[in-house]
Design a protein around this motif. Structure first.
Motif, short mmCIF file in Angstrom:
data_model
loop_
_atom_site.label_atom_id
_atom_site.label_comp_id
_atom_site.label_asym_id
_atom_site.label_seq_id
_atom_site.Cartn_x
_atom_site.Cartn_y
_atom_site.Cartn_z
N VAL A 84 0.83 -1.21 0.00
CA VAL A 84 0.00 0.00 0.00
C VAL A 84 0.87 1.26 0.00
N ASP A 85 1.66 1.42 1.06
CA ASP A 85 2.47 2.64 1.16
C ASP A 85 3.60 2.67 0.14
N GLY A 86 4.10 1.49 -0.23
CA GLY A 86 5.15 1.46 -1.24
C GLY A 86 4.65 1.96 -2.59
N LEU A 87 3.42 1.56 -2.97
CA LEU A 87 2.87 2.06 -4.24
C LEU A 87 2.59 3.55 -4.17
N VAL A 89 -3.82 7.68 -8.90
CA VAL A 89 -3.38 6.46 -8.18
C VAL A 89 -2.89 6.83 -6.79
N LEU A 90 -2.10 7.90 -6.70
CA LEU A 90 -1.60 8.34 -5.39
C LEU A 90 -2.75 8.71 -4.45
N GLY A 91 -3.73 9.43 -4.97
CA GLY A 91 -4.86 9.81 -4.13
C GLY A 91 -5.70 8.61 -3.71
N ALA A 92 -5.93 7.65 -4.64
CA ALA A 92 -6.75 6.49 -4.31
C ALA A 92 -6.09 5.63 -3.23
N TYR A 93 -4.80 5.38 -3.35
CA TYR A 93 -4.13 4.55 -2.34
C TYR A 93 -3.93 5.31 -1.03
N THR A 94 -3.84 6.62 -1.09
CA THR A 94 -3.79 7.39 0.15
C THR A 94 -5.11 7.29 0.91
N VAL A 95 -6.22 7.37 0.22
CA VAL A 95 -7.54 7.22 0.85
C VAL A 95 -7.70 5.82 1.40
N ALA A 96 -7.26 4.80 0.63
CA ALA A 96 -7.38 3.42 1.10
C ALA A 96 -6.56 3.20 2.37
#
Length: 299
Positions: free
Chosen positions: A51-54, A76-83
């Protein structure tokens, strides 16, 4: 310039330090979430990198890419930050996750919320494979935009080198070769020969004297009309006298008496009575008009 570079380097190092500390803070939450959805100890330890690596990879791609590719990396950065934020929030709301006493696959008491959280936690690794591969491919195929001043100067210099004439090169133009027929006061070595022997002078040949151009008298053109050189033979004279328009019309009527209207053409009349094309067309119009008038009377 050195101060500017040092400032940029310090900014990058500060960003790396912040990301590393945030990654360590989020480590426990993501590891416990992974254990709650069925991951073993090794997979749970690697789950935070997914998660944080991506997120770190998407951040780097955002700094490199441009236009639509940069927008994709930001999404992509925003989506994984929210997740990651949602999973950390759930980890803080469920104390049982801290001691790993929660039931396997149970992240919330309400079933729809639990299903959504389990789907989110289990889909992040698959999304990391897809989005990470896409971002790396975009970065590898990315071409930075050329700098206007540098690119223009490079193109001009390249074009100048391509348009350079071979005559400008030092070895392109050979030295002047002096013919041996001309008498030289001293031996002259030819430039392109490597031999050091002096050229043997030959005796000069005296040029042949040129003959003067003789002026000739030209007879003036006579202004009197020329007489006929002879009489035209009788065989060359036309045997038939010129026909009048009435005679031509009579002959045309006789020749086309049995012709249908479609066959009455200027070319056909010309061949039948041997007349000029202009007369043939005039006769054709007259004959067709007579036939039309006769047909009207009969009707």
């Amino acid at each position: 310039m050195n101060l500017h570079r040092k400032g940029r380097a310090a900014l990058v190092l500060a960003l790396v330090a912040v990301v590393a500390m945030a990654f360590r803070v989020s480590w426990n939450a993501l590891r416990d979430i992974a254990g709650a959805v069925g991951a073993d100890e090794t997979a749970a330890m690697l789950y935070p990198f997914v998660v944080d690596g991506l997120m770190a990879l998407a951040l780097i791609a955002t700094l490199v890419l441009a236009d639509r590719d940069r927008t994709f990396a930001l999404r992509v950065l925003g989506a994984y930050t929210v997740a990651s934020l949602v999973l950390n929030y759930v980890h803080g709301l469920v104390p049982e996750l801290h001691g790993r006493t929660v039931d396997w696959g149970r992240l919330a008491d309400w079933d729809p919320a639990n299903w959504a959280l389990v789907l989110l936690a289990t889909s992040l690794p698959v999304g990391s494979i897809y989005f990470g591969s896409d971002l790396v491919a975009k970065v590898l195929h990315h071409r930075p935009a050329p700098i206007p001043g540098v690119s223009a100067n490079a193109e001009e210099s390249t074009e100048t080198m391509m348009k350079r004439s071979t005559a400008d090169l030092p070895v392109s133009t050979p030295e002047l070769i002096v013919p041996n027929a001309v008498a030289l006061p001293r031996p002259v070595a030819v430039g392109f020969l490597k031999s050091t022997l002096p050229a043997k002078p030959y005796p000069s040949i005296a040029p042949a004297p040129a003959k003067p151009i003789e002026s000739r008298a030209v007879a003036a053109e006579s202004t009197r009309p020329r007489r006929a050189t002879g009489r035209v033979p009788d065989a060359a004279k036309p045997t038939r006298s010129k026909r009048t328009p009435d005679q031509l019309l009579a002959e045309a009527r006789k020749a086309t008496a049995g012709w249908p209207d479609a066959k009455v053409t200027g070319e056909g009349i010309r061949r039948a009575i041997r007349t000029s094309p202009a007369n043939a067309r005039s006769l054709r119009d007259t004959l067709l008009a007579e036939r039309a008038a006769a047909s009207a009377k009969v009707g």
